[in-house]
Design a protein around this motif. Structure first.
Motif, PDB file in Angstrom:
ATOM      1  N   ALA A 191       0.827  -1.211   0.000  1.00 46.59           N
ATOM      2  CA  ALA A 191       0.000   0.000   0.000  1.00 46.59           C
ATOM      3  C   ALA A 191       0.859   1.258   0.000  1.00 46.59           C
TER       4      ALA A 191
ATOM      5  N   LEU B 216      -7.503   0.817   3.761  1.00 48.77           N
ATOM      6  CA  LEU B 216      -7.310  -0.629   3.661  1.00 48.77           C
ATOM      7  C   LEU B 216      -8.463  -1.369   4.337  1.00 48.77           C
TER       8      LEU B 216
ATOM      9  N   GLN C 222      -3.585   8.189   3.895  1.00 48.59           N
ATOM     10  CA  GLN C 222      -4.914   7.959   3.342  1.00 48.59           C
ATOM     11  C   GLN C 222      -5.043   6.541   2.785  1.00 48.59           C
ATOM     12  N   ALA C 223      -3.981   6.039   2.167  1.00 56.65           N
ATOM     13  CA  ALA C 223      -4.022   4.689   1.618  1.00 56.65           C
ATOM     14  C   ALA C 223      -4.188   3.647   2.722  1.00 56.65           C
TER      15      ALA C 223
ATOM     16  N   GLU D  93       0.831   9.096  -6.155  1.00 60.08           N
ATOM     17  CA  GLU D  93       0.935  10.520  -5.847  1.00 60.08           C
ATOM     18  C   GLU D  93       1.958  11.197  -6.737  1.00 60.08           C
TER      19      GLU D  93
ATOM     20  N   ALA E  80      -0.494  11.000   1.430  1.00 63.02           N
ATOM     21  CA  ALA E  80      -1.020   9.993   0.509  1.00 63.02           C
ATOM     22  C   ALA E  80      -0.924   8.595   1.111  1.00 63.02           C
ATOM     23  N   VAL E  81       0.191   8.310   1.775  1.00 61.03           N
ATOM     24  CA  VAL E  81       0.356   6.997   2.414  1.00 61.03           C
ATOM     25  C   VAL E  81      -0.633   6.825   3.559  1.00 61.03           C
TER      26      VAL E  81
ATOM     27  N   GLU F   7       2.440   1.723  -3.553  1.00 66.49           N
ATOM     28  CA  GLU F   7       1.422   2.118  -4.528  1.00 66.49           C
ATOM     29  C   GLU F   7       0.963   3.549  -4.289  1.00 66.49           C
ATOM     30  N   ALA F   8       0.844   3.953  -3.019  1.00 64.64           N
ATOM     31  CA  ALA F   8       0.405   5.315  -2.716  1.00 64.64           C
ATOM     32  C   ALA F   8       1.443   6.339  -3.172  1.00 64.64           C
TER      33      ALA F   8
END
Length: 211
Positions: free
Chosen positions: A55, A113, A108-109, A63, A105-106, A58-59
């Motif tokens: 995650a 989950l 929020q990711a 971004e 961003a991380v 990908e975040a």
């Protein structure tokens, strides 16, 4: 005249049955506490780490693709009158903006989950091959949630005599909360994700500044 041994009465059979039940219960508790729970906790932490690392990467990637301009020109190169590179200066304000955007961003990711669950036969978790696939199922539920800390780190790596690579990476540390069998536990996941890289040809600069 020989005396025959009396047959065990009902009470004796009851006592023996209770003793066997207590022994079986004790063995079950022993297996759960010494074999099953440690294996489940280890498996849960491994699965949770894999989910969180994926995650995070990908975040960060999403971004950076969404706002590429934010991650450009993080460095200023200074050259001497003879054209030789003499200084690499990081833009502190640009690094801070990039750091805030990526950490957010991380975060929020991770908040998005979903909870996940797995089911394993108790015998397979006991560590005894003869019990593999046997016994009642043990359900494992993970709710990966975490608090994200991040900072930009710079690294200068000499690749050869006349080649140097400067890299900006986002160092992330996430404290994740795991819910397993109704109990909460935590684990720390660390990941270092490259954000920008400069490959410099020529003489190694005599001055390098991180901001």
């Amino acid at each position: 005249m020989r005396r025959r041994n009396p047959k065990p009465g009902p009470q004796r059979w009851v006592r023996r049955g209770l003793a066997l039940l207590l022994a079986a219960a004790g063995l079950y508790v022993y297996l759960v506490e010494t074999e099953v729970k440690p294996r489940v906790e280890e498996l849960a932490e491994y699965e949770c780490r894999a989910i969180v690392v994926q995650a995070m990467n990908e975040a960060v990637s999403a971004e950076m693709q969404r706002t590429p301009a934010l991650y450009q020109d993080l460095y200023t190169l200074t050259y001497a009158p003879n054209g030789a590179l003499c200084a690499v200066q990081a833009d502190t304000a640009a690094l801070n903006r990039a750091q805030l955007a990526l950490v957010d961003a991380v975060q929020q990711a991770l908040a998005a989950l979903p909870a996940r669950s797995w089911t394993f036969p108790l015998g397979s978790l006991s560590g005894w091959s003869v019990l593999g696939g046997l016994g009642p199922d043990w359900e494992m539920q993970l709710q990966p949630r975490g608090y994200v800390e991040g900072r930009m780190e710079e690294e200068a790596e000499s690749l050869s005599i006349n080649r140097t690579r400067y890299t900006v990476s986002l160092a992330l540390q996430v404290t994740i909360n795991m819910v397993l069998d109704g109990k909460h536990s935590t684990a720390v996941v660390a990941e270092r994700i490259p954000v920008a890289s400069l490959l410099l040809e020529g003489e190694v600069p005599t001055y390098y500044s991180g901001g």
